[in-house]
Design a protein around this motif. Structure first.
Motif, PDB file in Angstrom:
ATOM      1  N   GLY A 149      19.324  81.122 -91.575  1.00 41.76           N
ATOM      2  CA  GLY A 149      19.985  81.775 -92.702  1.00 41.76           C
ATOM      3  C   GLY A 149      21.494  81.766 -92.528  1.00 41.76           C
ATOM      4  O   GLY A 149      22.056  81.001 -91.740  1.00 41.76           O
ATOM      5  N   TYR A 150      22.175  82.619 -93.250  1.00 46.13           N
ATOM      6  CA  TYR A 150      23.625  82.687 -93.125  1.00 46.13           C
ATOM      7  C   TYR A 150      24.009  83.301 -91.786  1.00 46.13           C
ATOM      8  O   TYR A 150      23.488  84.339 -91.390  1.00 46.13           O
ATOM      9  CB  TYR A 150      24.207  83.515 -94.272  1.00 46.13           C
ATOM     10  CG  TYR A 150      24.166  82.785 -95.592  1.00 46.13           C
ATOM     11  CD1 TYR A 150      25.029  81.719 -95.831  1.00 46.13           C
ATOM     12  CD2 TYR A 150      23.261  83.143 -96.572  1.00 46.13           C
ATOM     13  CE1 TYR A 150      24.994  81.025 -97.033  1.00 46.13           C
ATOM     14  CE2 TYR A 150      23.217  82.464 -97.779  1.00 46.13           C
ATOM     15  CZ  TYR A 150      24.083  81.408 -98.000  1.00 46.13           C
ATOM     16  OH  TYR A 150      24.041  80.733 -99.187  1.00 46.13           O
ATOM     17  N   ILE A 151      24.923  82.639 -91.097  1.00 45.99           N
ATOM     18  CA  ILE A 151      25.351  83.059 -89.764  1.00 45.99           C
ATOM     19  C   ILE A 151      26.859  83.286 -89.787  1.00 45.99           C
ATOM     20  O   ILE A 151      27.627  82.405 -90.178  1.00 45.99           O
ATOM     21  CB  ILE A 151      24.994  81.992 -88.715  1.00 45.99           C
ATOM     22  CG1 ILE A 151      23.466  81.799 -88.662  1.00 45.99           C
ATOM     23  CG2 ILE A 151      25.544  82.386 -87.348  1.00 45.99           C
ATOM     24  CD1 ILE A 151      23.034  80.649 -87.764  1.00 45.99           C
ATOM     25  N   ALA A 152      27.269  84.484 -89.365  1.00 50.91           N
ATOM     26  CA  ALA A 152      28.690  84.828 -89.276  1.00 50.91           C
ATOM     27  C   ALA A 152      29.074  84.880 -87.804  1.00 50.91           C
ATOM     28  O   ALA A 152      28.629  85.772 -87.085  1.00 50.91           O
ATOM     29  CB  ALA A 152      28.963  86.161 -89.960  1.00 50.91           C
ATOM     30  N   LEU A 153      29.861  83.928 -87.344  1.00 49.24           N
ATOM     31  CA  LEU A 153      30.269  83.870 -85.949  1.00 49.24           C
ATOM     32  C   LEU A 153      31.459  84.794 -85.694  1.00 49.24           C
ATOM     33  O   LEU A 153      32.376  84.876 -86.510  1.00 49.24           O
ATOM     34  CB  LEU A 153      30.648  82.443 -85.570  1.00 49.24           C
ATOM     35  CG  LEU A 153      29.536  81.393 -85.681  1.00 49.24           C
ATOM     36  CD1 LEU A 153      30.080  80.021 -85.329  1.00 49.24           C
ATOM     37  CD2 LEU A 153      28.356  81.749 -84.784  1.00 49.24           C
ATOM     38  N   ALA A 154      31.440  85.455 -84.532  1.00 47.80           N
ATOM     39  CA  ALA A 154      32.517  86.381 -84.202  1.00 47.80           C
ATOM     40  C   ALA A 154      33.871  85.684 -84.173  1.00 47.80           C
ATOM     41  O   ALA A 154      34.857  86.186 -84.717  1.00 47.80           O
ATOM     42  CB  ALA A 154      32.230  87.047 -82.846  1.00 47.80           C
ATOM     43  N   GLU A 155      33.928  84.491 -83.530  1.00 48.14           N
ATOM     44  CA  GLU A 155      35.228  83.835 -83.390  1.00 48.14           C
ATOM     45  C   GLU A 155      35.797  83.395 -84.735  1.00 48.14           C
ATOM     46  O   GLU A 155      37.018  83.363 -84.926  1.00 48.14           O
ATOM     47  CB  GLU A 155      35.137  82.646 -82.432  1.00 48.14           C
ATOM     48  CG  GLU A 155      34.276  81.486 -82.897  1.00 48.14           C
ATOM     49  CD  GLU A 155      32.843  81.571 -82.429  1.00 48.14           C
ATOM     50  OE1 GLU A 155      32.200  80.523 -82.316  1.00 48.14           O
ATOM     51  OE2 GLU A 155      32.359  82.694 -82.176  1.00 48.14           O
ATOM     52  N   VAL A 156      34.927  83.066 -85.680  1.00 44.34           N
ATOM     53  CA  VAL A 156      35.419  82.634 -86.987  1.00 44.34           C
ATOM     54  C   VAL A 156      36.154  83.772 -87.694  1.00 44.34           C
ATOM     55  O   VAL A 156      37.177  83.564 -88.351  1.00 44.34           O
ATOM     56  CB  VAL A 156      34.255  82.104 -87.845  1.00 44.34           C
ATOM     57  CG1 VAL A 156      34.694  81.877 -89.288  1.00 44.34           C
ATOM     58  CG2 VAL A 156      33.743  80.801 -87.256  1.00 44.34           C
ATOM     59  N   GLN A 157      35.650  84.996 -87.538  1.00 45.48           N
ATOM     60  CA  GLN A 157      36.335  86.130 -88.159  1.00 45.48           C
ATOM     61  C   GLN A 157      37.724  86.300 -87.541  1.00 45.48           C
ATOM     62  O   GLN A 157      38.685  86.671 -88.220  1.00 45.48           O
ATOM     63  CB  GLN A 157      35.515  87.409 -88.017  1.00 45.48           C
ATOM     64  CG  GLN A 157      34.023  87.264 -88.272  1.00 45.48           C
ATOM     65  CD  GLN A 157      33.659  86.418 -89.480  1.00 45.48           C
ATOM     66  OE1 GLN A 157      34.236  86.559 -90.558  1.00 45.48           O
ATOM     67  NE2 GLN A 157      32.669  85.526 -89.308  1.00 45.48           N
TER      68      GLN A 157
END
Length: 218
Positions: A173-181
């Motif tokens: 599913g949708y994945i939000a990576l810590a480093e991207v934020q």
């Protein structure tokens, strides 16, 4: 060895032999690390990535308006779209790239001209971050490939099994990576500094506020 002349300027290709081509992530990181000694690298990198910035939706290429190039390939399979990498836009790290260079530049007239020339690309990347890059509207940038041929994971580690739960199950599913934020946070702060230097005070304040809210949510 890897600095390559392109129509948009010199670009550090990613590696020999298989990665001797334009990779967004590798070019950006190299340009940032070399700012102190040779900012011309950043000029070539951002000019090329702005030139190839996505303007249309193409699920095979994971392209959406404002996204930054992940990699580009030649050859028969790419031309025939048997693989999606002719111009591929998956990886979510790239979106902050157009926002990072301006903070390093001087106030010289030539530099300000480059600011103005790149500003539409910066704004397009920011629109993607706040729009299609956040499909569930939770305030974080996340990813999910648009076709089965694309990369299942789109961060620094992009192998299919790079992101998994504590029990070993693969994340879906949708994945939000810590480093991207973190990249988005830095990108908005640096874009705000660029906006100030272009006299866009209201835009700068809005971007600084958005960065602060992102940090609080994180």
């Amino acid at each position: 060895m890897l600095m390559t002349d392109t129509p948009q300027g010199r670009y550090p290709y990613a590696g020999i032999p298989w990665y001797s081509t334009t990779f967004g992530r590798d070019g950006i990181i190299t340009a940032l690390q070399m700012l102190w000694i040779d900012p011309r690298v950043a000029r070539g990198v951002l000019s090329r990535l702005a030139f190839y910035q996505a303007t249309t939706v193409d699920p095979l290429a994971d392209a959406e308006p404002g996204k930054i190039l992940h990699e580009m390939r030649g050859g028969e399979m790419a031309v025939l779209r048997e693989v999606p990498f002719a111009q591929y836009y998956a990886a979510s790290m790239r979106r902050r790239c157009s926002c990072c260079w301006p903070a390093s530049m001087s106030n010289a007239p030539a530099t300000m001209r480059r600011f103005r020339k790149l500003w539409p690309a910066i704004e397009a990347a920011l629109r993607w971050i706040d729009g299609a890059g956040d499909p569930d509207h939770d305030g974080f940038v996340e990813y999910q490939r648009a076709s089965e041929q694309g990369l299942a994971n789109q961060g620094w580690k992009d192998s299919y099994d790079a992101i998994f739960h504590a029990d070993g199950r693969l994340a879906e599913g949708y994945i939000a990576l810590a480093e991207v934020q973190g990249y988005v946070f830095a990108g908005k702060q640096l874009a705000a500094r660029c906006a100030l230097r272009l006299g866009k005070t209201d835009r700068a304040v809005k971007l600084q506020t958005e960065a602060k809210l992102l940090a609080e949510r994180f």
